[in-house]
Design an enzyme around this catalytic site. Sequence first.
Site, PDB file in Angstrom:
ATOM      1  N   SER A   1      81.266  70.307  17.235  1.00 51.97           N
ATOM      2  CA  SER A   1      81.551  68.954  17.699  1.00 51.97           C
ATOM      3  C   SER A   1      82.874  68.794  18.428  1.00 51.97           C
ATOM      4  CB  SER A   1      81.494  67.980  16.516  1.00 51.97           C
ATOM      5  OG  SER A   1      80.153  67.750  16.141  1.00 51.97           O
TER       6      SER A   1
ATOM      7  N   LYS B   1      82.486  67.434  21.809  1.00 45.84           N
ATOM      8  CA  LYS B   1      82.491  66.003  22.119  1.00 45.84           C
ATOM      9  C   LYS B   1      83.729  65.608  22.926  1.00 45.84           C
ATOM     10  CE  LYS B   1      79.746  64.457  18.109  1.00 45.84           C
ATOM     11  NZ  LYS B   1      79.188  65.741  17.666  1.00 45.84           N
TER      12      LYS B   1
ATOM     13  N   TYR C   1      79.611  58.010  12.734  1.00 43.20           N
ATOM     14  CA  TYR C   1      79.674  59.256  13.503  1.00 43.20           C
ATOM     15  C   TYR C   1      78.262  59.712  13.849  1.00 43.20           C
ATOM     16  CZ  TYR C   1      81.361  63.965  14.674  1.00 43.20           C
ATOM     17  OH  TYR C   1      81.670  65.145  15.314  1.00 43.20           O
TER      18      TYR C   1
ATOM     19  N   LYS D   1      90.256  66.991  16.165  1.00 49.81           N
ATOM     20  CA  LYS D   1      88.785  66.975  16.148  1.00 49.81           C
ATOM     21  C   LYS D   1      88.295  68.219  15.428  1.00 49.81           C
ATOM     22  CE  LYS D   1      84.804  65.218  16.948  1.00 49.81           C
ATOM     23  NZ  LYS D   1      84.363  65.803  15.668  1.00 49.81           N
TER      24      LYS D   1
ATOM     25  N   SER E   1      81.600  72.001  13.911  1.00 45.17           N
ATOM     26  CA  SER E   1      80.832  72.981  13.135  1.00 45.17           C
ATOM     27  C   SER E   1      79.441  73.142  13.725  1.00 45.17           C
ATOM     28  CB  SER E   1      80.678  72.530  11.674  1.00 45.17           C
ATOM     29  OG  SER E   1      81.902  72.283  11.056  1.00 45.17           O
TER      30      SER E   1
END
Length: 399
Positions: A98, A101, A184, A349, A352
């Site tokens: 992630s 992102k 999230y 941040k 995984s």
Amino acid sequence: MDEEMPARRMNPAAPACGIWAVLVLAVCCAAVPTRAQEGADIRKTVDDAAGSLMAAHDVPGMAIAVTAGARSRIFTYGVATRETDAPVTEGTLFEIGSVSKTFTATLASLAEVQGKMSLGDHPGRYVPELRGAPVDKASLLHLGTYTAGGLPLQFPDTVRTDKETKVYLRTWKPDAAPGTQRRYSNPSIGLLGHVTGVALGSDYATAVEADLFPRLGMSQSYVRVPKSAMGSYAQGYTKDDKPIRITGGMFGAEAYGVRSTAGDMIRFVEANITPEVLDGEIRRAVENTHIGFFRTAGMTQGLGWEQYPYPVSLESLLAGNSTQMIWEPNPATEIVPPRKPEGPTLFNKTGSTNGFSAYVAFFPDKKIGLVMLANKNFPIPARIKAAHRILEQLARGGD
């Protein structure tokens, strides 16, 4: 010259002053760490952190990169694959989960800087199938900050095609008004990435690989790993030590699909620490990802990055990256007007996949940052604790 000689002879304290100056200089030099000593301290801290993590969680390999005062160092440990015992190197590719992102956020920001779209737009403008649907009440900004109204962490297992994805999004029912709740969500920021690709007249993967990465000086990062780079791609391992790599998933590229090296990632961190070194559009795009839009549960949610007032306690970082923040909805308060941090701020941040772990954090005011990559998914709290120790050492070292 004869007139100056008596003056020198009449200054018997001069030799003593010279001795005292040498002694004072020696004491000062002993009190202020040299760069070599600072480097040794950082290496020991990183070595200890990596060794403890790998032993406690049976991690095959790790790469940890740090930067302080525009000087970066990369430390590598263990193996990229147990099958061949190939060592982890600075060029080893890891899945960053992630943390991807933050690239989706930067690309969306770049598209806005270029005038190709606005974060105030709604997804139906770019995906006609979603016009008038409940999700279309959310803006692209809501999608990028997980405040669209309760989109879940993952798509249901039954959603496996583009058509099924659009049907799911069209029929999804929110449980909160846009901008009032942070939950999230991969589908949320994934839809932002998909829309961004459409707005750029391309697709997400192509836009990131052909435009974004080059602008950031990242030459060893991919959404789609080419055959020529497969030899550098680490093998991931599950908690049961079974080999695994990500295989896709709807909006997977946009939400968790980037593979990168420690070297490329620390360059990205340095670009975020000092975006003024970047050119025009990309500088503004990076800077805009540092704007805070919503406050929730002790942290500020920006576009991709999560923000904490610095100094930040270990407890605050653990709370902000807890399972409760990942899996459960939290009330959100909009920041009006949206703005960049008003004081020293740490950005971070986690990331995984089933076989990899990542953590990235940086503190622009001190010009320090960290990248942690591993080819096994081990608990987030362990990453946070290790990273916090390293960041404290970096902060003590100065710039």
